[in-house]
Design an enzyme around this catalytic site. Sequence first.
Site, short mmCIF file in Angstrom:
data_model
loop_
_atom_site.label_atom_id
_atom_site.label_comp_id
_atom_site.label_asym_id
_atom_site.label_seq_id
_atom_site.Cartn_x
_atom_site.Cartn_y
_atom_site.Cartn_z
N ARG A 7 -3.08 -10.28 5.21
CA ARG A 7 -3.59 -10.35 3.82
C ARG A 7 -2.50 -9.79 2.92
NH1 ARG A 7 -6.01 -7.11 0.15
NH2 ARG A 7 -7.63 -8.01 -1.16
N LYS A 18 0.82 -1.22 0.00
CA LYS A 18 0.00 0.00 0.00
C LYS A 18 0.85 1.26 0.00
CE LYS A 18 -4.29 -2.10 1.28
NZ LYS A 18 -5.21 -2.52 2.32
N1 HH2 Z 1 -7.30 -4.16 1.10
C1 HH2 Z 1 -7.72 -4.19 -0.18
C2 HH2 Z 1 -8.83 -4.96 -0.55
N2 HH2 Z 1 -9.47 -5.72 0.36
N3 HH2 Z 1 -9.69 -6.52 2.56
C3 HH2 Z 1 -9.29 -6.52 3.83
N4 HH2 Z 1 -9.93 -7.29 4.74
N5 HH2 Z 1 -8.23 -5.76 4.26
C4 HH2 Z 1 -7.54 -4.94 3.40
O1 HH2 Z 1 -6.60 -4.24 3.83
C5 HH2 Z 1 -7.95 -4.92 2.02
C6 HH2 Z 1 -9.06 -5.73 1.64
C7 HH2 Z 1 -6.99 -3.40 -1.22
O2 HH2 Z 1 -5.91 -4.13 -1.73
P1 HH2 Z 1 -5.93 -4.94 -3.11
O3 HH2 Z 1 -6.98 -5.99 -3.09
O4 HH2 Z 1 -4.57 -5.43 -3.39
O5 HH2 Z 1 -6.23 -3.83 -4.20
P2 HH2 Z 1 -7.52 -3.48 -5.07
O6 HH2 Z 1 -8.61 -3.07 -4.11
O7 HH2 Z 1 -7.07 -2.35 -5.96
O8 HH2 Z 1 -7.92 -4.71 -5.83
#
Ligand code: HH2
Length: 284
Positions: free
Chosen positions: A240, A206
């Site tokens: 995660r 992030k």
């Molecule tokens: N962060 C993201 C998405 N889902 N769920 C939980 N429980 N905790 C988190 O910190 C979290 C989450 C964002 O990260 P990512 O899935 O890599 O990116 P994107 O939303 O652009 O797909």
Amino acid sequence: MIAGILNVTPDSFSDGGLFARPRDAIARGRQIAEEGAAILDVGAESTRPGADPVPADEEWARLEPVLHGLRDLPIPVSVDTSRLEVAERAIDAGAAAINDVTALRGDPGLAHLVARSGVGLVLMHMRGTPRTMQLDTAYGDVVAEVRSALAAARRAALDAGCDPQQVAVDPGLGFGKSVDGNLELLARLDEIASLGAPVWVGPSRKSFLGAVLDVGPGERATASVAAGLAAARRGADVLRVHDVRETRHALDVEAAIDARGTGSAASGGPPGAEEGWSAAGGPS
Ligand code: HH2
């Protein structure tokens, strides 16, 4: 323990487009299990700052072939969705948990679905929506505010009939927080853990890590591992992460050191010590 991230999206902030084709997503899902994740977290809608919502039909069209192709995966699958109809279909397709980044603000009916079906539920804190969340990142005391919002969401889930062990909480790093706010949440994660629910945390790649180091998403793996270890030491049950193998190695080395008896994590049990999915808010 580790929840490996699989984004079946064209536009996720760090891996958008890499696994948008079902064949590639299924292969990555299998690899994530082999690399040592205890959970596979599949998402079909980016929640990066400024992202527009994807229609439910489109979200399900992305998820369906991947969930079908991973039905025999040896680890449980959580689905990152806030929509009741998508969650229902995902559970029918074998999902063991729903990861709701709106903590029931998107669809309070999710709590009843989870209570009925016995799957896990992750309640993540976000201020506003992905479109608006970075417009105001000022808090009086970020940890106290996030803690109290998560306590209220968890209470709503329990009132809907969920079992306490089914419901995990997550401070939502990057979701409506400043760089300092994210670091403060990690530094004081024990206060979130004191809610008594299993804690998920997602620092992976992030931008607050990028702000500390001045590096882009592709160069944040080491920083992500360091943040994950710091979180584990402060009570995180589930990390995660995108970089599963690297995180697994770090947790395994730390566990080997702690097994000598002097490590601070040995008393609480690091997430590297596999305790079973039930400790993370899902079915055993
Ligand atoms: N962060 C993201 C998405 N889902 N769920 C939980 N429980 N905790 C988190 O910190 C979290 C989450 C964002 O990260 P990512 O899935 O890599 O990116 P994107 O939303 O652009 O797909």
